[in-house]
Design an enzyme around this catalytic site. Structure first.
Site, short mmCIF file in Angstrom:
data_model
loop_
_atom_site.label_atom_id
_atom_site.label_comp_id
_atom_site.label_asym_id
_atom_site.label_seq_id
_atom_site.Cartn_x
_atom_site.Cartn_y
_atom_site.Cartn_z
N ASP A 187 0.77 -1.28 0.19
CA ASP A 187 0.47 -0.11 -0.25
C ASP A 187 0.96 1.30 -0.45
OD1 ASP A 187 -1.81 -2.15 0.76
OD2 ASP A 187 -2.04 -1.14 2.56
N GLU A 194 -10.39 -1.92 3.99
CA GLU A 194 -9.40 -1.84 4.43
C GLU A 194 -9.21 0.00 3.67
OE1 GLU A 194 -6.52 -5.65 4.99
OE2 GLU A 194 -6.71 -4.66 2.14
C1 FRU Z 1 -4.11 -3.19 2.35
C2 FRU Z 1 -2.95 -3.96 4.12
C3 FRU Z 1 -3.64 -3.02 5.57
C4 FRU Z 1 -2.53 -3.39 6.40
C5 FRU Z 1 -1.36 -3.70 5.09
C6 FRU Z 1 -0.39 -4.47 5.75
O1 FRU Z 1 -3.30 -4.57 1.70
O2 FRU Z 1 -3.67 -5.43 3.83
O3 FRU Z 1 -5.26 -3.13 5.90
O4 FRU Z 1 -2.43 -2.29 6.65
O5 FRU Z 1 -2.06 -3.54 4.08
O6 FRU Z 1 0.85 -4.27 4.84
#
Ligand code: FRU
Length: 512
Positions: free
Chosen positions: A29, A211
């Protein structure tokens, strides 16, 4: 940190030219997107020690133009107590946090502490702060962390912005209770103590965890007197094309509650037939965890997505580095078909330095595939095409075509009319024969999105190719489709496609 995933040798075959990827190792992300003093900061989920997910820390890159990125040292590393999950960053010009020194506005990152077994808070996810008093170069974790703990195992991805409206002026945080499909909103005067405002959800797509939310206001058609708030909710799996995707809601926010005007289904029931009626940031397989920049100049709302999908992200064919970001996209609201719609345009890598390699049209487009001359081929291209499908059943483009080890490769972007010369149809992106597809059962796919021709029967496409990706912006950004592809370097041919007669190529321009 563990070093179980020691970095293998770098394999740069598919490394993009214009899409940010970490020099080495894993990325997911985008985090902490913030503009400060002439610099765009891109932080990101990063494993500094390996090319698959793990040791989550915030990597960091900076850019003056959103195209050329300089990698910086890891900004916020994980430690034995916590992994640093996704979140956002803000400039705090009033020094509400008290972290500023010498009258210089601090940068404050709000991230999720994902506590490890060694921590007294093991198993929880809570929100924490880190701050920088040297414009993002170095970061210090706040001694009072976490600042917001709900004793939840799935509370993450805080997006913070400064609200200034009828209800007052304060910081607002949008975060998720991922498994409950809720966006929870909180307010704060100092970024350190938070008060619950309201909860949104479940609504629309709920067939996966929620998310990386975002919440921002945009004028409709540029009119500051007519605005909507956009609530972005990424979800995985359960996206429109399968696996990870971003959905959005349009509505109002009064400083306390977000009220959606685009909710189609409420609660946790999943109705697959309604999926195309939800708002999707992108209809492809590889645009996830998209969030926007804070403090972008000129009131622009600029977003970046992770160009991957949790279904197969760990298996994509690269070594030593893995995964890239999307191009930066400016999002706006425009009235289309009588209601506000989100439209997107890429920050164009070719605007300053591109050369037109080939142009054609207007010309009739006969049944079959017509290959463009070799000067119009390439693996890093912008293609602008305008078609009038007329009575033809199908029009489109064949991309990244060639032969590798005796096998024909091609990625096909095609518009099919629903019936005869009606204005409604479907745009599809077929990567089933795009090259290296066998590394995961979920990878070979055909993405489909309903698209209407404009009032004069035309389809407009802007396509960006960058070695391992195709990003399509159709009908002036009303619909976007983003997919990774892994063709041979030599598969660079571009073709025009028609099925049946009666189509017109209104114009074509290939830039490289
Ligand atoms: C989204 C996610 C988020 C989390 C991160 C962990 O892709 O699952 O919810 O904070 O990646 O790497």
């Amino acid at each position: 940190m563990t070093s179980l995933n020691a970095t293998p040798a770098l394999d740069c075959r598919y490394r993009p030219k214009w899409h940010y990827a970490a020099e080495r190792n894993w990325l997911n992300d985008p985090n902490g997107l913030v503009y400060s003093n002439g610099v765009y900061h891109l932080f990101y989920q990063h494993n500094p020690l390996g090319d698959v997910w793990g040791n989550m820390s915030w990597g960091h890159a900076t850019s003056a133009d959103l195209l050329n990125w300089d990698e910086q040292p890891v900004a916020i590393p994980c430690d034995e107590h916590e992994a640093i999950f996704s979140g956002s960053a803000v400039v705090d010009p009033l020094n509400t946090s008290g972290f500023g020194v010498g009258g210089v506005a601090p940068l404050v990152a709000v991230y999720t502490s994902a506590y490890s077994p060694a921590s007294p808070l093991a198993g929880r996810q809570a929100q924490s702060l880190a701050y920088s008093t040297d414009d993002g170069a170095t970061w210090t974790k706040y001694a009072g962390n976490p600042v917001l703990d709900r004793a939840s195992a799935d509370f993450r991805d805080p997006k913070v912005f400064w609200y200034d409206g009828d209800a007052g002026s304060y910081w607002v945080m949008a975060a998720v209770e991922a498994v409950r499909h809720e966006v929870v909103l909180y307010k704060s005067d100092d970024l350190k103590s938070w008060e619950h405002l309201s909860t949104f959800g479940p609504a629309n797509a709920t067939d996966g965890v929620w998310e990386c939310p975002d919440l921002f206001e945009l004028p409709v058609d540029g009119d500051p007197g007519n605005t909507r708030w956009v609530l972005v909710v990424n979800l995985s799996p359960g996206g429109i094309a399968g696996g990870s995707a971003g959905q959005y809601f349009l509505g109002t926010f009064d400083g306390v509650t977000f009220r959606s005007e685009t909710t189609v289904t409420e609660g946790m029931q999943t109705d697959d037939s309604r999926m195309p009626d939800y708002g999707w940031l992108d209809w492809g397989r590889d645009y996830y965890a998209a969030v926007s920049f804070s403090n972008a100049p000129g009131g622009r709302r600029l977003m970046i997505g992770w160009m991957n999908n949790w279904q197969y992200a760990a298996s994509t064919p690269s070594q030593g580095w893995r995964s890239a970001m999307s191009l930066v996209r400016e999002v706006r609201l425009e009235t289309r078909a009588g209601r506000p719609a989100l439209v997107q345009a890429a920050v164009d890598p070719f605007a300053a330095s591109g050369t037109e390699l080939f142009a054609a049209g207007p010309a009739p487009l006969a049944d079959g595939v017509r290959w463009l001359p070799v000067e119009a081929s390439g693996d890093v291209l912008r293609i602008d095409a305008e078609f009038r499908p007329g009575s033809a059943g199908k029009v489109g483009l064949v991309l990244r075509a060639g032969e590798a080890d005796g096998v024909q490769e091609r990625t096909v972007l095609a518009y099919s009319s629903v019936s005869g010369e009606s204005l409604s149809g479907e745009l599809s992106l077929d990567r089933t024969a795009s090259g290296h597809v066998g590394f995961h059962a979920d990878f070979p796919s055909v993405e489909r999105v309903p698209v209407s021709l404009d009032g004069s029967g035309k389809l407009r496409l802007t396509i960006f190719l960058d070695r391992c990706s195709v990003e399509v912006f159709a009908q002036d950004g009303l619909v976007t489709l983003t997919d990774q592809i892994f063709p041979a370097e030599s598969s660079t041919a571009v073709g025009l496609l028609a099925e049946g007669d009666g189509a017109t190529l209104v114009s074509l321009s290939v830039t490289g």
